[in-house]
Scaffold this active site. Sequence first.
Site, PDB file in Angstrom:
ATOM      1  CG  HIS A 135      -0.419   0.247   2.526  1.00 35.77           C
ATOM      2  ND1 HIS A 135      -0.241  -0.751   3.454  1.00 35.77           N
ATOM      3  CD2 HIS A 135       0.003   1.382   3.125  1.00 35.77           C
ATOM      4  CE1 HIS A 135       0.258  -0.240   4.562  1.00 35.77           C
ATOM      5  NE2 HIS A 135       0.412   1.060   4.378  1.00 35.77           N
ATOM      6  CG  ASP A 165      -0.029  -4.109   2.764  1.00 37.68           C
ATOM      7  OD1 ASP A 165       0.085  -3.520   1.679  1.00 37.68           O
ATOM      8  OD2 ASP A 165      -0.081  -3.513   3.854  1.00 37.68           O
ATOM      9  CB  SER A 238       3.196   1.707   6.055  1.00 38.98           C
ATOM     10  OG  SER A 238       1.989   1.694   6.747  1.00 38.98           O
ATOM     11  CG  LEU A 293     -12.074 -23.598  -0.773  1.00 41.08           C
ATOM     12  CD1 LEU A 293     -12.519 -23.918   0.658  1.00 41.08           C
ATOM     13  CD2 LEU A 293     -12.214 -24.829  -1.640  1.00 41.08           C
TER      14      LEU A 293
END
Length: 511
Positions: A135, A165, A238, A293
């Site tokens: 991000h 991420d 981050s 799935l």
Amino acid sequence: MLKRKEFILGAAVGLTFAAAATAGGVIQWPGAEAAPASASRLVPSAGASGLAFAPPQGAPLSFADIFEQVSPAVVQIDVKTRIERRRAIRIPGLPFPFGDPREGGADAEPETQLAPGTGSGFFISADGFIVTNNHVVANAEEITVKLSDGRSLKASLVGRDEASDLAVIKVEGSAFPFVTFEETSEPRVGDWVISVGNPFGLGGTATAGIVSGKSRDIGGGVANDFLQIDSAINRGNSGGPTFDIYGRVIGVNTAIFTPSGGSVGIGFAIPAKTAKEITDRLIRGEKIERGYLGVQITDLSAEMKEALGLDADTKGAFVAQVTAGSPAAEGGLREEDIVVSINGTAVDGSSALTRRVAAAKPGDRLRLEVLREGRSITVDVRSGRRPSEEELNRELEGEGPQAEAPSAPSGTEVEGMTVTALTSALRDRYDLPSNVNGVVVTSVEPGSEAGKIGLPAGIVILRANNRPVTTAQEFRAAVDAARSAGRPSVLLMVRYQGSNRSLVLPLAKRN
């Protein structure tokens, strides 16, 4: 709420300083006039006599040596991302601008601008490979890396993985200082950590704390096995590393839990083992593909087990919704199935099932042991390819919010709810597709059990007590069957705002 993307929303506009004081209490230091030990009281030790303010045995006297060792490998990442800019006209005397009436129309091109953002990263090789968060660099048109020695270098994107991420970027050059992931030793809850990064654009910042939790699931997806740390991380941290006291990377900082937008001591880092595996594949140029799935799943709560008549120690992942045409649907998995194992490995909840399915390759055979209506069966599914996060988010959003409830038509009262079979008019009113079948709740008695738990009018009941219901009579029969079995509640599968959800409805006591 969990804050991820706002980590990169630019530099700080102000600083808040806080002072601490004791109020209405006394701080008792370990070892200072300690009372004798008793059967119910643990007396902490301060170490050697007279060293009440010294760190306990095993704690570092300072983090300075660790910071000097690892900080040259940590970088500031500045990005520019193109965003749409709305033109506006400001009229003197009015406190707000108007949208430009000249923009718009079928042929109008939106005006855009490059918006700045900032984050952190760290070198993992001498030849310029840098790890950060997806991000931080997603959709960036310009990426600049600022090194600890003051140099600024242009960087290029090597690869990124939205689901975990994680991303890798690269700068040209050699002999860059770098750090390594710790893959063999697992950090324990209580171990010291130091986080280094670029909070609020300040750069070169270290914060220290401990590992405060492990295997945290912070909102689904495949990356649901986070380390929880209490070293302060904020906007701009981050993508930065968290180290152990030996200077080894144990995690990549990616999110915080905060009611205020700032650090409150609950941060989350992607474990080193996961980060190493993904970033190595990105560097090799691989596209990260995962198994799929096509189900929405939840954990089994104690109330759900009670409503289903299951033992309290039953573990598994409850299937709330099966996507039409998905591998799960083609393999025969059904809503209200409980997946208890996959390929012979026990599943203790939804997070475990998500991780194991994601670890499969598209096309792999997945052998699911399932509890269905009290019986154990096996369902074989061929794993699909996991869609992008954007596609999955659209799938979860479903058809969007339901329309306002219509005036209540005639219906049948069951457990404080007025229910009626779905009609064409009700389908149109609630925007329900033709493959949704059940009874719709048109009104709820406030004092009833349904009213107490806040069941809204307009919700569609698809199944009750493991039985599909399409009429009020079938719904009543399913409720009566649960009551006859001595259960205090009934498990409902309902559809609300485009998604299937499980709901435990307490049954009214009979005199």
